[in-house]
Design a protein around this motif. Structure first.
Motif, mmCIF file in Angstrom:
data_model
loop_
_atom_site.group_PDB
_atom_site.id
_atom_site.type_symbol
_atom_site.label_atom_id
_atom_site.label_comp_id
_atom_site.label_asym_id
_atom_site.label_seq_id
_atom_site.Cartn_x
_atom_site.Cartn_y
_atom_site.Cartn_z
ATOM 1 N N ARG A 34 0.758 -1.026 -0.043
ATOM 2 C CA ARG A 34 -0.066 0.024 -0.034
ATOM 3 C C ARG A 34 0.820 1.117 -0.190
ATOM 4 N NH1 ARG A 34 -3.184 -1.918 5.115
ATOM 5 N NH2 ARG A 34 -1.029 -2.238 5.735
ATOM 6 N N PHE A 254 0.867 -6.721 10.906
ATOM 7 C CA PHE A 254 0.648 -5.530 9.914
ATOM 8 C C PHE A 254 -0.847 -5.972 9.385
ATOM 9 C CE2 PHE A 254 5.202 -5.652 9.563
ATOM 10 C CZ PHE A 254 5.495 -4.396 9.922
ATOM 11 N N LEU A 255 -1.522 -7.056 10.032
ATOM 12 C CA LEU A 255 -3.076 -7.127 9.564
ATOM 13 C C LEU A 255 -3.738 -6.054 9.744
ATOM 14 C CD1 LEU A 255 -5.316 -7.593 11.742
ATOM 15 C CD2 LEU A 255 -3.987 -9.781 12.052
ATOM 16 N N GLU A 257 -7.703 -4.682 9.793
ATOM 17 C CA GLU A 257 -9.101 -5.362 10.276
ATOM 18 C C GLU A 257 -10.035 -5.302 9.125
ATOM 19 O OE1 GLU A 257 -10.704 -3.914 13.992
ATOM 20 O OE2 GLU A 257 -8.850 -3.588 14.740
ATOM 21 N N ASN A 292 2.339 2.314 9.702
ATOM 22 C CA ASN A 292 1.273 3.002 10.235
ATOM 23 C C ASN A 292 1.111 4.375 9.887
ATOM 24 O OD1 ASN A 292 -0.338 0.724 10.546
ATOM 25 N ND2 ASN A 292 -0.094 1.165 12.982
ATOM 26 N N PHE A 333 -4.658 3.247 -0.740
ATOM 27 C CA PHE A 333 -4.728 4.132 0.467
ATOM 28 C C PHE A 333 -4.946 5.733 0.107
ATOM 29 C CE2 PHE A 333 -4.696 2.984 5.153
ATOM 30 C CZ PHE A 333 -4.988 1.758 4.984
ATOM 31 N N GLN A 335 -8.107 6.821 -0.458
ATOM 32 C CA GLN A 335 -9.636 6.973 -0.751
ATOM 33 C C GLN A 335 -9.792 7.951 0.491
ATOM 34 O OE1 GLN A 335 -11.615 5.131 -2.746
ATOM 35 N NE2 GLN A 335 -13.136 6.114 -2.004
ATOM 36 N N SER A 337 -12.092 10.350 2.754
ATOM 37 C CA SER A 337 -12.936 9.750 3.805
ATOM 38 C C SER A 337 -13.435 10.960 4.835
ATOM 39 C CB SER A 337 -12.683 8.706 4.335
ATOM 40 O OG SER A 337 -11.559 8.587 5.105
ATOM 41 N N PHE A 340 -9.818 8.943 9.323
ATOM 42 C CA PHE A 340 -9.332 7.625 9.530
ATOM 43 C C PHE A 340 -9.993 7.362 10.954
ATOM 44 C CE2 PHE A 340 -5.078 9.667 9.857
ATOM 45 C CZ PHE A 340 -4.757 9.517 11.265
ATOM 46 N N GLY A 341 -10.058 6.036 11.246
ATOM 47 C CA GLY A 341 -10.392 5.691 12.570
ATOM 48 C C GLY A 341 -9.635 4.428 12.981
ATOM 49 N N CYS A 344 -5.443 1.686 16.113
ATOM 50 C CA CYS A 344 -3.980 1.981 15.780
ATOM 51 C C CYS A 344 -3.414 3.254 15.179
ATOM 52 C CB CYS A 344 -3.316 0.738 15.173
ATOM 53 S SG CYS A 344 -3.721 -0.703 15.991
ATOM 54 N N PHE A 345 -4.074 3.777 14.176
ATOM 55 C CA PHE A 345 -3.366 4.806 13.334
ATOM 56 C C PHE A 345 -3.171 6.085 14.564
ATOM 57 C CE2 PHE A 345 -4.594 3.939 8.838
ATOM 58 C CZ PHE A 345 -3.672 3.064 8.972
ATOM 59 N N PHE A 406 -15.472 1.599 12.095
ATOM 60 C CA PHE A 406 -14.395 2.366 11.858
ATOM 61 C C PHE A 406 -14.170 2.043 10.266
ATOM 62 C CE2 PHE A 406 -10.141 0.455 11.394
ATOM 63 C CZ PHE A 406 -10.484 -0.481 11.941
ATOM 64 N N LYS A 407 -14.429 1.135 9.652
ATOM 65 C CA LYS A 407 -14.354 0.625 8.392
ATOM 66 C C LYS A 407 -15.347 -0.385 7.979
ATOM 67 C CE LYS A 407 -10.719 -1.892 7.317
ATOM 68 N NZ LYS A 407 -9.483 -2.367 7.263
ATOM 69 N N ARG A 511 -18.096 8.534 2.584
ATOM 70 C CA ARG A 511 -17.456 7.617 2.188
ATOM 71 C C ARG A 511 -17.240 7.696 0.607
ATOM 72 N NH1 ARG A 511 -13.613 5.124 5.620
ATOM 73 N NH2 ARG A 511 -14.397 5.054 7.575
HETATM 74 O O1 UGA Z 1 -1.190 -1.573 13.365
HETATM 75 C C1 UGA Z 1 -2.453 -1.966 13.192
HETATM 76 O O2 UGA Z 1 -3.440 -2.109 14.039
HETATM 77 C C2 UGA Z 1 -2.837 -1.832 11.704
HETATM 78 O O3 UGA Z 1 -3.455 -0.721 11.521
HETATM 79 C C3 UGA Z 1 -4.043 -0.444 10.031
HETATM 80 O O4 UGA Z 1 -5.173 -1.414 9.974
HETATM 81 P P1 UGA Z 1 -6.674 -0.937 10.385
HETATM 82 O O5 UGA Z 1 -6.502 -0.003 11.391
HETATM 83 O O6 UGA Z 1 -7.066 -2.325 10.832
HETATM 84 O O7 UGA Z 1 -7.340 -0.537 8.998
HETATM 85 P P2 UGA Z 1 -7.051 0.070 7.820
HETATM 86 O O8 UGA Z 1 -7.697 -0.434 6.574
HETATM 87 O O9 UGA Z 1 -5.756 0.677 7.753
HETATM 88 O O10 UGA Z 1 -8.011 1.752 7.899
HETATM 89 C C4 UGA Z 1 -7.742 2.540 8.989
HETATM 90 C C5 UGA Z 1 -8.882 3.630 8.805
HETATM 91 O O11 UGA Z 1 -8.218 4.443 7.488
HETATM 92 C C6 UGA Z 1 -9.297 4.737 6.655
HETATM 93 N N1 UGA Z 1 -8.985 4.764 5.278
HETATM 94 C C7 UGA Z 1 -8.228 3.665 4.637
HETATM 95 C C8 UGA Z 1 -7.783 3.827 3.549
HETATM 96 C C9 UGA Z 1 -8.031 4.723 2.715
HETATM 97 O O12 UGA Z 1 -7.581 5.018 1.445
HETATM 98 N N2 UGA Z 1 -8.872 5.824 3.240
HETATM 99 C C10 UGA Z 1 -9.528 5.570 4.528
HETATM 100 O O13 UGA Z 1 -9.895 6.864 4.971
HETATM 101 C C11 UGA Z 1 -10.432 3.487 7.056
HETATM 102 O O14 UGA Z 1 -11.768 3.629 6.686
HETATM 103 C C12 UGA Z 1 -10.029 3.145 8.568
HETATM 104 O O15 UGA Z 1 -10.873 4.118 9.157
HETATM 105 C C13 UGA Z 1 -2.996 -0.942 8.959
HETATM 106 O O16 UGA Z 1 -3.644 -0.971 7.700
HETATM 107 C C14 UGA Z 1 -2.251 -2.384 9.548
HETATM 108 O O17 UGA Z 1 -1.346 -2.680 8.467
HETATM 109 C C15 UGA Z 1 -1.737 -2.410 10.888
HETATM 110 O O18 UGA Z 1 -1.489 -3.737 11.060
#
Ligand code: UGA
Ligand code: NAI
Length: 548
Positions: A34, A254-255, A257, A292, A333, A335, A337, A340-341, A344-345, A406-407, A511
């Motif tokens: 990504r 790195f997974l 959810e 992250n 990544f 997109q 929105s 983000f939620g 972790c981030f 959150f997603k 979204r």
């Molecule tokens: O350390 C962690 O806990 C994980 O944190 C994130 O995973 P996660 O928080 O489960 O989900 P993401 O897919 O990263 O999405 C995070 C947020 O960003 C938002 N998002 C994502 C991508 C995008 O293009 N735009 C956007 O607004 C999602 O809707 C969501 O709210 C990382 O993607 C994982 O690699 C990491 O292991």
């Protein structure tokens, strides 16, 4: 691209201060498909005739458009000068027959389930101090929703996968122990709200030290600050008993959810750091954060541009498409929105900011803080847009909130932007009708009556109704606010929904997943992120020459 260079340069300062190697960090971050591997070379700073000029120009335009938050975000790239260590430690040639995982959460549960599926000869016991969580793992309704997880658990549970609250026995029997407990931000004391609270990691280490009877490999899977492995080792070795030895490895997860099973089976990278190279271990520990931080930064960047697009009439989807076509940046990544939620981030970046402050690197701290500030701005901007469009008052208006997770594809609500949007609307007196396909009703009420959200939980309870289907949630409402990108929201019968709503009927797509032209045709007033669909409200200035 300039931002990628500034980001890796900012981390080079952190690496110098903590003893990690920025090249290893960049190599491992770049393995995340990504993010991509290009333009991650730390240097004395970027030069050339374009980057600085173009960013300064963007900052200037944002100031002219009255978007000071966006201007400040990009300005940081100018201020700011301005981890693959595949360290396969031979685990003393141990044969691993039994694994114990401490922490049956979003990481421990799915990770061990997939491990059990792929390694039928290894017995894996996932333990947790929460009786309720373990009971759910042993029931038909698992404690977390994750596509594909039910089938994996059904195949392995009772065969070579077990869930238990008997932590001591599982530790004694295991050859290898994963520590996969939560590492939230501290809720009090020094570094409150930002520093990582390692009390659960320490608790797990002390439990291992207390009960272990043989040689153990201890694997730190939780996301921890640099050098946490050292602390675990200190605890274990200080409590050493005859016949017991420990090896500590770091193996950050790195997974994401919603896609956990696929991420585990087809991982971009698996990182294992061992004791014999301290720089390697430090880099590995730093990695989860670094990745992250880069990912969150991509979202804040595109979200910042969504504000510019709305102000100028451009379409952020087109901008993201064009930017993503550059192979040095990549399409993932990007997109835009509502913000983000997730668990972790925000916590990982705030932790990075805190550590930078402690390391006396205020410029680096300010640089990463902007990613959080932009996210807060985006959430507030979206909520503000809803209120403004509804004639600047939502008091007693019925508003349907579609999506609370959150997603999509998860029932997790931690740091969900929907909580922020709900809070703002509730503070303004709105009556909320909430529907989410996977979040428990109890969880929604818990989140909205939490002390961080309200000091009057009874009032919230009287203002929120939670529904089992989207049609009852939207019936009789003035507006729909879409906060989570669940696939089912795309194919709802919006004509039927429109007929049942108050008029004018509004829909706010946080979204960008709905067919906006179709909705406009039906009669909705539609607003979304990064694209102007309705005429902006004109502020009437009495006596202004423009009215003559
Ligand atoms: O350390 C962690 O806990 C994980 O944190 C994130 O995973 P996660 O928080 O489960 O989900 P993401 O897919 O990263 O999405 C995070 C947020 O960003 C938002 N998002 C994502 C991508 C995008 O293009 N735009 C956007 O607004 C999602 O809707 C969501 O709210 C990382 O993607 C994982 O690699 C990491 O292991
Ligand atoms: N959620 C995610 O998508 C990802 C999380 N991470 C990191 O993985 C770690 C775990 O995260 P989650 O699984 O989301 O947390 P979680 O909160 O879902 O689960 C942690 C579990 O550990 C248990 N626990 C805490 N201390 C314990 C102890 N001493 N003994 C037994 N059980 C104990 C808790 O009861 C809880 O059930 C965190 O460091 C997180 O930053 C990493 C990658 C992805």
């Amino acid at each position: 691209m300039a931002q990628r260079i500034s980001s890796i340069n900012s981390l080079s300062a952190v690496c110098e201060a903590t003893g990690a190697d920025v090249t290893e960090v960049a190599k491992a971050v770049g393995l995340d498909s990504r993010i991509g591997a290009k333009f991650l070379q730390a240097s004395v700073g970027f030069g050339g005739s374009c980057f600085q000029k173009d960013i300064l120009n963007l900052v200037y335009i944002c100031e002219c458009l009255n978007l000071p938050e966006v201007a400040a975000y990009w300005q940081q790239n100018i201020f700011e000068f301005d981890y693959l260590v595949l360290n396969f430690t031979s685990i003393a040639k141990m044969v691993i027959k039994r694994i114990c995982c401490i922490g049956a959460g979003y990481v421990g549960g799915p990770t061990c389930s997939v491990m059990a599926l792929k390694c039928p000869d290894i017995i894996i016991t996932v333990v947790d101090k929460s009786k309720e969580r373990i009971m759910q793992w042993n029931s038909e309704k698992l404690p977390i929703y994750e596509p594909g997880l039910d089938d994996v658990v059904k195949t392995c549970r009772g065969r070579n996968l077990f869930f238990s609250t008997d932590i001591e026995t599982a530790i004694i029997e295991a050859d290898l122990i994963f520590i996969s407990v939560n590492t939230p931000a501290k809720s009090f004391g020094i570094g409150k709200g930002r520093a990582a609270d390692l009390k659960y990691v320490e608790g797990a280490a002390r439990m291992i030290a207390k009960v272990a009877t043989g040689d153990k490999v201890v694997v730190e899977k939780s996301t921890v600050p640099v050098r946490a492995a050292e602390s675990i080792l200190k605890i274990l070795r200080a409590n050493n008993k005859p016949g017991v030895s420990y090896q500590i490895l770091s193996n950050p997860e790195f997974l994401a959810e919603g896609t956990a099973i696929d991420d585990l089976i087809n991982a971009d990278r698996v990182l294992i750091g061992g004791e014999d190279t301290p720089e390697g271990q430090a880099a590995i520990e730093k990695l989860c954060w670094a990745a992250n931080a880069f990912l969150a930064q991509r979202i804040s960047s595109i979200n910042s541009l969504s504000a510019v697009c709305e102000a100028t009439g451009a379409d952020v989807t087109e901008v993201a498409k064009a930017v993503g076509l550059d192979s040095r940046i990549g399409a993932k990544f990007l997109q835009a929105s509502v913000g983000f939620g997730g668990s972790c981030f925000q916590k990982d970046i705030l932790n990075l900011v805190y550590i930078c402050e402690c390391l006396n690197l205020p410029e680096v701290a300010a640089y990463w803080q902007q990613v959080i500030d932009m996210n807060e701005y985006q959430k507030s901007r979206f909520s503000g847009k809803v209120i403004e469009a509804l004639f600047n008052t939502v008091t007693d208006k019925r508003i349907a909130l579609l999506g609370f997770a959150f997603k999509k594809n998860t029932g997790d609500t931690r740091e969900s932007p929907a909580i922020h949007v709900s809070k703002t609307l509730l503070d303004e007196g709105a009556k909320l009708h909430i529907y989410d396909p996977k979040v428990d009703h109890k969880q929604i009420m818990y989140d909205l009556t939490h002390a961080c959200v309200t000091d009057d939980p009874e009032k919230v309870k009287n203002s929120v109704s939670i529904h089992d289907d989207p049609y009852s949630a939207t019936s009789g409402t003035h507006a729909i606010v879409l906060c989570t990108e669940w696939d089912e929201f795309v194919s709802l019968d919006y004509e039927k929904i429109y007929d049942g709503m108050m008029k004018p009927a509004y829909i706010f797509d946080g979204r960008k997943i709905l067919d906006h032209s179709q909705l406009l045709k039906i009669g909705f007033h539609v607003e979304t992120i990064g694209k102007r669909l309705c005429r902006p409200l004109v502020n009437r200035i009495w006596g202004s020459p423009y009215q003559i």
